[in-house]
Design a protein around this motif. Structure first.
Motif, PDB file in Angstrom:
ATOM      1  N   THR A   6       0.837  -1.196   0.000  1.00 41.41           N
ATOM      2  CA  THR A   6       0.000   0.000   0.000  1.00 41.41           C
ATOM      3  C   THR A   6       0.873   1.248   0.000  1.00 41.41           C
ATOM      4  OG1 THR A   6      -0.110   0.054   2.434  1.00 41.41           O
ATOM      5  CG2 THR A   6      -1.846  -1.165   1.278  1.00 41.41           C
ATOM      6  N   TRP A  23      -5.189   6.538  -0.548  1.00 40.96           N
ATOM      7  CA  TRP A  23      -4.299   5.385  -0.540  1.00 40.96           C
ATOM      8  C   TRP A  23      -4.545   4.498  -1.750  1.00 40.96           C
ATOM      9  CZ3 TRP A  23      -7.350   1.193  -0.645  1.00 40.96           C
ATOM     10  CH2 TRP A  23      -8.586   1.227   0.000  1.00 40.96           C
ATOM     11  N   THR A  24      -3.530   3.732  -2.067  1.00 40.06           N
ATOM     12  CA  THR A  24      -3.606   2.745  -3.142  1.00 40.06           C
ATOM     13  C   THR A  24      -3.080   1.423  -2.622  1.00 40.06           C
ATOM     14  OG1 THR A  24      -3.278   4.408  -4.870  1.00 40.06           O
ATOM     15  CG2 THR A  24      -2.805   2.126  -5.472  1.00 40.06           C
ATOM     16  N   ILE A  25      -3.826   0.359  -2.905  1.00 38.68           N
ATOM     17  CA  ILE A  25      -3.345  -0.990  -2.618  1.00 38.68           C
ATOM     18  C   ILE A  25      -3.055  -1.648  -3.958  1.00 38.68           C
ATOM     19  CG2 ILE A  25      -5.708  -1.918  -2.482  1.00 38.68           C
ATOM     20  CD1 ILE A  25      -4.530  -3.824  -0.279  1.00 38.68           C
ATOM     21  N   GLU A  63      -4.594  -2.599  -9.128  1.00 39.56           N
ATOM     22  CA  GLU A  63      -4.569  -1.740  -7.946  1.00 39.56           C
ATOM     23  C   GLU A  63      -5.924  -1.075  -7.753  1.00 39.56           C
ATOM     24  OE1 GLU A  63      -2.650   2.356  -9.721  1.00 39.56           O
ATOM     25  OE2 GLU A  63      -1.261   0.710  -9.235  1.00 39.56           O
ATOM     26  N   THR A  65      -7.530   2.479  -5.749  1.00 41.14           N
ATOM     27  CA  THR A  65      -7.238   3.734  -5.049  1.00 41.14           C
ATOM     28  C   THR A  65      -8.519   4.255  -4.410  1.00 41.14           C
ATOM     29  OG1 THR A  65      -5.430   4.273  -6.559  1.00 41.14           O
ATOM     30  CG2 THR A  65      -6.383   6.093  -5.303  1.00 41.14           C
ATOM     31  N   LEU A  94      -3.403  -2.431   5.216  1.00 44.29           N
ATOM     32  CA  LEU A  94      -3.347  -1.036   4.787  1.00 44.29           C
ATOM     33  C   LEU A  94      -2.785  -0.218   5.935  1.00 44.29           C
ATOM     34  CD1 LEU A  94      -3.993   1.441   3.024  1.00 44.29           C
ATOM     35  CD2 LEU A  94      -6.290   1.405   4.004  1.00 44.29           C
TER      36      LEU A  94
END
Length: 201
Positions: A6, A23-25, A63, A65, A94
């Motif tokens: 993340t 956030w981005t995973i 991904e 977001t 996260l």
């Protein structure tokens, strides 16, 4: 080899009670390759508080977001082009804050947590085996997150070991020099004590 993790950025003045971070995973090839040669889709299971908590991504970049305020464990289910291969599920925490005792929100730099792993296929079909082992891999397209990605390679690992060995050697040399200095002072003080004892007699 795979990498996943993340990247979270504090929203600063744009933050509110429901969204303090963006956030981005992500899921990617550990060597920078495009994993879609064998991965057909990645299903992300977000926290149930999100309106659409299950997200399916069928092409790279794999991904999701979002914006939010809390940390949680996100599950990823990785599906492969061969339907006979069981999907692989991994869990990625996260993280919104850097490690340490204080979790200050005022972190200007993005907070990145990334993990390395390897997927092992047991008795794959001949076709899928060819996909996984065959030839050069296409590199993934450049990502806006790329500067935060780790480097996972034998040469990078070797360089880390060389750097660590150099640091240990420098610390040992510093400790030896300090020991010589302290021993010198100790010998001087012993001499002083002995000299004063003789002078008193």
């Amino acid at each position: 080899p795979i990498a996943y993790g993340t990247v979270a950025t504090w929203l600063g003045r744009k933050a509110d009670e429901s969204a303090t971070h963006r956030w981005t995973i992500f899921f990617r090839g550990a060597g920078g390759e495009d994993p879609s040669y064998c991965v057909s889709k990645v299903v992300f299971f977000l926290h149930e508080s999100f309106a659409q908590s299950v997200r399916t991504v069928t092409q790279p970049p794999f991904e999701v977001t979002e914006s939010g305020w809390g940390e949680f464990d996100c599950r990823m289910r990785i599906h492969f082009h061969d339907p006979d291969e069981e999907p692989v599920e991994i869990t990625c925490p996260l993280k919104l804050y850097p490690p340490g005792p204080t979790q200050s929100q005022a972190v200007k730099r993005p907070v990145c947590y990334e993990y390395y792993d390897e997927i092992v296929f047991v008795n794959p079909s001949d076709h899928f085996y060819g996909l996984v082992t065959g030839g050069e891999r296409k590199l993934a397209l450049p990502s806006p997150l790329q500067e935060h990605f780790g480097v996972f390679s034998d040469s990078a690992d070797l360089q880390c070991l060389v750097n660590a060995q150099q640091l240990v050697t420098e610390e040992l040399n510093r400790a030896k020099s300090e020991m010589v200095r302290v021993n010198g002072e100790l010998n001087f003080l012993r001499g002083e004590v002995k000299r004063r004892a003789i002078a008193k007699n």
